[in-house]
Scaffold this motif. Structure first.
Motif, PDB file in Angstrom:
ATOM      1  N   LEU A 197      61.731 -23.115 -59.778  1.00 40.87           N
ATOM      2  CA  LEU A 197      61.510 -21.736 -59.346  1.00 40.87           C
ATOM      3  C   LEU A 197      60.223 -21.172 -59.950  1.00 40.87           C
ATOM      4  O   LEU A 197      59.491 -20.429 -59.282  1.00 40.87           O
ATOM      5  CB  LEU A 197      62.696 -20.856 -59.739  1.00 40.87           C
ATOM      6  CG  LEU A 197      63.978 -21.058 -58.935  1.00 40.87           C
ATOM      7  CD1 LEU A 197      65.107 -20.213 -59.517  1.00 40.87           C
ATOM      8  CD2 LEU A 197      63.765 -20.715 -57.460  1.00 40.87           C
ATOM      9  N   GLN A 198      59.937 -21.551 -61.192  1.00 40.47           N
ATOM     10  CA  GLN A 198      58.683 -21.106 -61.793  1.00 40.47           C
ATOM     11  C   GLN A 198      57.486 -21.790 -61.133  1.00 40.47           C
ATOM     12  O   GLN A 198      56.402 -21.189 -61.031  1.00 40.47           O
ATOM     13  CB  GLN A 198      58.695 -21.374 -63.300  1.00 40.47           C
ATOM     14  CG  GLN A 198      59.764 -20.598 -64.059  1.00 40.47           C
ATOM     15  CD  GLN A 198      59.756 -19.113 -63.735  1.00 40.47           C
ATOM     16  OE1 GLN A 198      58.697 -18.477 -63.748  1.00 40.47           O
ATOM     17  NE2 GLN A 198      60.930 -18.551 -63.440  1.00 40.47           N
ATOM     18  N   VAL A 199      57.678 -23.016 -60.683  1.00 41.63           N
ATOM     19  CA  VAL A 199      56.632 -23.685 -59.902  1.00 41.63           C
ATOM     20  C   VAL A 199      56.414 -22.931 -58.587  1.00 41.63           C
ATOM     21  O   VAL A 199      55.274 -22.747 -58.138  1.00 41.63           O
ATOM     22  CB  VAL A 199      57.002 -25.164 -59.643  1.00 41.63           C
ATOM     23  CG1 VAL A 199      56.040 -25.798 -58.625  1.00 41.63           C
ATOM     24  CG2 VAL A 199      56.975 -25.956 -60.952  1.00 41.63           C
ATOM     25  N   LEU A 200      57.495 -22.475 -57.969  1.00 40.43           N
ATOM     26  CA  LEU A 200      57.367 -21.673 -56.748  1.00 40.43           C
ATOM     27  C   LEU A 200      56.569 -20.407 -57.030  1.00 40.43           C
ATOM     28  O   LEU A 200      55.691 -20.029 -56.243  1.00 40.43           O
ATOM     29  CB  LEU A 200      58.750 -21.307 -56.215  1.00 40.43           C
ATOM     30  CG  LEU A 200      58.773 -20.326 -55.022  1.00 40.43           C
ATOM     31  CD1 LEU A 200      58.068 -20.928 -53.812  1.00 40.43           C
ATOM     32  CD2 LEU A 200      60.220 -19.935 -54.679  1.00 40.43           C
ATOM     33  N   ARG A 201      56.862 -19.762 -58.147  1.00 36.28           N
ATOM     34  CA  ARG A 201      56.106 -18.570 -58.513  1.00 36.28           C
ATOM     35  C   ARG A 201      54.607 -18.897 -58.600  1.00 36.28           C
ATOM     36  O   ARG A 201      53.757 -18.159 -58.086  1.00 36.28           O
ATOM     37  CB  ARG A 201      56.591 -18.016 -59.852  1.00 36.28           C
ATOM     38  CG  ARG A 201      55.861 -16.723 -60.260  1.00 36.28           C
ATOM     39  CD  ARG A 201      55.859 -16.560 -61.782  1.00 36.28           C
ATOM     40  NE  ARG A 201      57.190 -16.411 -62.323  1.00 36.28           N
ATOM     41  CZ  ARG A 201      57.780 -15.245 -62.549  1.00 36.28           C
ATOM     42  NH1 ARG A 201      57.149 -14.124 -62.269  1.00 36.28           N
ATOM     43  NH2 ARG A 201      58.985 -15.210 -63.072  1.00 36.28           N
ATOM     44  N   ALA A 202      54.294 -20.005 -59.260  1.00 38.37           N
ATOM     45  CA  ALA A 202      52.890 -20.403 -59.416  1.00 38.37           C
ATOM     46  C   ALA A 202      52.236 -20.666 -58.056  1.00 38.37           C
ATOM     47  O   ALA A 202      51.085 -20.280 -57.822  1.00 38.37           O
ATOM     48  CB  ALA A 202      52.797 -21.653 -60.299  1.00 38.37           C
ATOM     49  N   ILE A 203      52.975 -21.323 -57.160  1.00 34.72           N
ATOM     50  CA  ILE A 203      52.426 -21.620 -55.834  1.00 34.72           C
ATOM     51  C   ILE A 203      52.154 -20.339 -55.065  1.00 34.72           C
ATOM     52  O   ILE A 203      51.089 -20.175 -54.448  1.00 34.72           O
ATOM     53  CB  ILE A 203      53.382 -22.548 -55.057  1.00 34.72           C
ATOM     54  CG1 ILE A 203      53.415 -23.934 -55.703  1.00 34.72           C
ATOM     55  CG2 ILE A 203      52.972 -22.659 -53.583  1.00 34.72           C
ATOM     56  CD1 ILE A 203      54.481 -24.848 -55.154  1.00 34.72           C
ATOM     57  N   ALA A 251      46.499 -28.806 -59.526  1.00 31.09           N
ATOM     58  CA  ALA A 251      46.032 -27.436 -59.752  1.00 31.09           C
ATOM     59  C   ALA A 251      47.047 -26.650 -60.567  1.00 31.09           C
ATOM     60  O   ALA A 251      46.679 -25.832 -61.425  1.00 31.09           O
ATOM     61  CB  ALA A 251      45.779 -26.756 -58.409  1.00 31.09           C
ATOM     62  N   ILE A 252      48.327 -26.873 -60.326  1.00 30.10           N
ATOM     63  CA  ILE A 252      49.366 -26.162 -61.080  1.00 30.10           C
ATOM     64  C   ILE A 252      49.307 -26.543 -62.548  1.00 30.10           C
ATOM     65  O   ILE A 252      49.392 -25.682 -63.434  1.00 30.10           O
ATOM     66  CB  ILE A 252      50.752 -26.455 -60.485  1.00 30.10           C
ATOM     67  CG1 ILE A 252      50.873 -25.846 -59.088  1.00 30.10           C
ATOM     68  CG2 ILE A 252      51.855 -25.899 -61.389  1.00 30.10           C
ATOM     69  CD1 ILE A 252      52.149 -26.201 -58.364  1.00 30.10           C
ATOM     70  N   VAL A 253      49.153 -27.846 -62.830  1.00 31.55           N
ATOM     71  CA  VAL A 253      49.068 -28.306 -64.224  1.00 31.55           C
ATOM     72  C   VAL A 253      47.856 -27.695 -64.917  1.00 31.55           C
ATOM     73  O   VAL A 253      47.917 -27.285 -66.084  1.00 31.55           O
ATOM     74  CB  VAL A 253      49.007 -29.846 -64.274  1.00 31.55           C
ATOM     75  CG1 VAL A 253      48.664 -30.327 -65.680  1.00 31.55           C
ATOM     76  CG2 VAL A 253      50.336 -30.439 -63.836  1.00 31.55           C
ATOM     77  N   GLU A 254      46.732 -27.596 -64.189  1.00 30.32           N
ATOM     78  CA  GLU A 254      45.505 -27.066 -64.783  1.00 30.32           C
ATOM     79  C   GLU A 254      45.565 -25.560 -65.006  1.00 30.32           C
ATOM     80  O   GLU A 254      45.025 -25.051 -65.991  1.00 30.32           O
ATOM     81  CB  GLU A 254      44.305 -27.407 -63.884  1.00 30.32           C
ATOM     82  CG  GLU A 254      43.974 -28.897 -63.845  1.00 30.32           C
ATOM     83  CD  GLU A 254      42.904 -29.218 -62.818  1.00 30.32           C
ATOM     84  OE1 GLU A 254      42.552 -28.302 -62.025  1.00 30.32           O
ATOM     85  OE2 GLU A 254      42.417 -30.365 -62.805  1.00 30.32           O
ATOM     86  N   ARG A 255      46.230 -24.834 -64.102  1.00 30.59           N
ATOM     87  CA  ARG A 255      46.195 -23.366 -64.161  1.00 30.59           C
ATOM     88  C   ARG A 255      47.369 -22.761 -64.923  1.00 30.59           C
ATOM     89  O   ARG A 255      47.317 -21.610 -65.338  1.00 30.59           O
ATOM     90  CB  ARG A 255      46.187 -22.788 -62.742  1.00 30.59           C
ATOM     91  CG  ARG A 255      44.945 -23.106 -61.940  1.00 30.59           C
ATOM     92  CD  ARG A 255      45.103 -22.608 -60.511  1.00 30.59           C
ATOM     93  NE  ARG A 255      44.011 -23.046 -59.658  1.00 30.59           N
ATOM     94  CZ  ARG A 255      44.051 -23.079 -58.339  1.00 30.59           C
ATOM     95  NH1 ARG A 255      45.159 -22.705 -57.707  1.00 30.59           N
ATOM     96  NH2 ARG A 255      43.008 -23.487 -57.638  1.00 30.59           N
ATOM     97  N   HIS A 256      48.461 -23.515 -65.075  1.00 33.87           N
ATOM     98  CA  HIS A 256      49.669 -22.939 -65.652  1.00 33.87           C
ATOM     99  C   HIS A 256      50.180 -23.825 -66.786  1.00 33.87           C
ATOM    100  O   HIS A 256      50.011 -25.042 -66.778  1.00 33.87           O
ATOM    101  CB  HIS A 256      50.752 -22.785 -64.571  1.00 33.87           C
ATOM    102  CG  HIS A 256      50.304 -21.937 -63.420  1.00 33.87           C
ATOM    103  ND1 HIS A 256      50.422 -20.575 -63.406  1.00 33.87           N
ATOM    104  CD2 HIS A 256      49.719 -22.293 -62.234  1.00 33.87           C
ATOM    105  CE1 HIS A 256      49.934 -20.105 -62.255  1.00 33.87           C
ATOM    106  NE2 HIS A 256      49.504 -21.122 -61.531  1.00 33.87           N
ATOM    107  N   SER A 257      50.816 -23.210 -67.761  1.00 36.41           N
ATOM    108  CA  SER A 257      51.256 -23.929 -68.967  1.00 36.41           C
ATOM    109  C   SER A 257      52.710 -24.375 -68.836  1.00 36.41           C
ATOM    110  O   SER A 257      53.608 -23.815 -69.479  1.00 36.41           O
ATOM    111  CB  SER A 257      51.075 -23.023 -70.188  1.00 36.41           C
ATOM    112  OG  SER A 257      49.740 -22.617 -70.318  1.00 36.41           O
ATOM    113  N   PHE A 258      52.945 -25.385 -68.022  1.00 34.77           N
ATOM    114  CA  PHE A 258      54.307 -25.899 -67.878  1.00 34.77           C
ATOM    115  C   PHE A 258      54.633 -26.956 -68.941  1.00 34.77           C
ATOM    116  O   PHE A 258      55.801 -27.234 -69.207  1.00 34.77           O
ATOM    117  CB  PHE A 258      54.513 -26.484 -66.480  1.00 34.77           C
ATOM    118  CG  PHE A 258      54.764 -25.438 -65.430  1.00 34.77           C
ATOM    119  CD1 PHE A 258      56.029 -24.909 -65.239  1.00 34.77           C
ATOM    120  CD2 PHE A 258      53.738 -24.974 -64.633  1.00 34.77           C
ATOM    121  CE1 PHE A 258      56.266 -23.947 -64.284  1.00 34.77           C
ATOM    122  CE2 PHE A 258      53.960 -24.004 -63.668  1.00 34.77           C
ATOM    123  CZ  PHE A 258      55.229 -23.482 -63.487  1.00 34.77           C
ATOM    124  N   GLY A 259      53.610 -27.590 -69.504  1.00 31.26           N
ATOM    125  CA  GLY A 259      53.839 -28.597 -70.530  1.00 31.26           C
ATOM    126  C   GLY A 259      54.450 -29.878 -70.008  1.00 31.26           C
ATOM    127  O   GLY A 259      55.092 -30.613 -70.776  1.00 31.26           O
TER     128      GLY A 259
END
Length: 346
Positions: free
Chosen positions: A7-13, A28-36
């Motif tokens: 769901l947090q990935v959906l938010r990022a998208i 792009a998600i890995v680069e822009r967001h801190s999911f670890g």
């Protein structure tokens, strides 16, 4: 069911797609967001979201974009309203702070909202069917014309010119004003309409020029009262649709037609169910019964001296929902305060 991280990935998208207008990939998600986590893990989450029809691939081997269902989940569970900046709040105040009648205030309201959001702004007039007529004024303009002014206790002011074809003496105008006032002033619009209709249907009135002229003034008043009962709205920013044409999958024609006719948008806005904050969003395919499946509508309730109405924006499904929701809420609250202050000052 999808995981909390998905769901947090959906938010990022959603957020990245709204910002960039480009499909969003796992890298792009890995680069822009801190999911670890790795891009491969993000791809697994994206596959889960795609299975639930929350995201989709617009092209082969592309990133993913939110679906209408994905936007709905985002708005319902993930979106956090973004507080307006001091400059944005100051902008709303500068648009709305000047005095004016209701028509002028609502026209300034949509201009403020379209400037804030870049969307088509809509304000629904409050219903005046239960309003009370507080004043009727007649101003002779000469050349057989009379300006008829009707004011309600909700602040609605109507001005219309009646073609009397004769000019009256001041004492005659006073008598006509008193007659119309006795029919209307202090009475609800609905009751006033009935009394006016009875006056127009009175067969005992002599067919003289003066009586005919008086009846014309009464008829104009009746038309204005009838208009008070109609659902109306004011809009601004239709040109924004053309500027964002690439955000729509199909033709803009249904949207432009709905804007021109207004009835469809009024019906949609009135049927939207607001939450406890008075906010609601209707997204994409949810608007299919109204022929507006290409668009989203975001609204907030406002109060006009006890009569509820709605202010909102219309645009493509790829819109900044948190900012637009915050904007319509802020404008609605400011409009409510302004109308309350105007009512208390009368």
């Amino acid at each position: 069911m999808v995981s909390e991280r998905a769901l947090q990935v959906l938010r990022a998208i959603v957020e990245d797609y709204v910002d960039t207008r480009e499909p969003v990939g796992s890298k792009a998600i890995v680069e822009r967001h801190s999911f670890g986590v790795s891009a491969a893990t993000i791809r697994n989450d994206m596959a889960m979201l795609e299975d639930e029809d929350l995201i989709a691939a617009p092209h082969t081997s592309s990133g993913r974009v939110p679906t209408d269902k994905g936007y709905r989940v985002f708005v319902d569970h993930l979106a956090e309203l973004r507080p307006l900046t001091a400059a944005q709040r100051s902008g709303i105040a500068s648009f709305l702070e000047a005095p004016g009648d209701l028509d002028d205030v609502l026209a300034r309201t949509v201009r403020a909202l379209t400037t804030l959001t870049g969307q088509v702004a809509i304000v629904q007039y409050p219903s005046f069917a239960r309003a009370t007529v507080s004043h009727v004024e007649l101003v002779q303009l000469g050349a057989g014309r009379m300006l008829v002014i009707v004011v309600t206790d909700t602040g609605r002011v109507s001005q219309r010119i009646a073609a009397t074809r004769v000019d009256f003496e001041e004492d005659e105008i006073a008598l006509i004003r008193a007659e119309i006032g006795s029919l209307l002033v202090g009475r609800p619009v609905r009751d006033g309409l009935k009394r006016i209709a009875a006056r127009l249907d009175d067969p005992g009135l002599a067919a003289t020029d003066r009586v005919a002229a008086t009846s014309e003034i009464v008829r104009v008043v009746a038309e204005e009262l009838e208009e008070f009962r109609q659902d109306r709205m004011v809009m601004a920013g239709a040109a924004n649709l053309a500027r964002r044409e690439n955000d729509f999958r199909g033709s803009l024609y249904p949207l432009l037609e709905a804007i021109e006719e207004q009835v469809t948008i009024l019906r949609l806005m009135s049927e939207m169910v607001a939450d406890e904050q008075g906010l609601a969003a209707s997204i994409g395919r949810e608007n299919e019964p109204f022929g507006l499946s290409e668009a989203s509508v975001v609204i907030s309730d406002y109060d006009a001296t006890g009569s509820r109405a709605r202010v909102g924006v219309l645009g493509p499904t790829r819109m900044d929902y948190p900012t637009n929701l915050a904007s319509v809420r802020a404008v609605a609250r400011y409009l409510t305060r302004l109308l309350e202050e105007d009512e208390s000052g009368r």
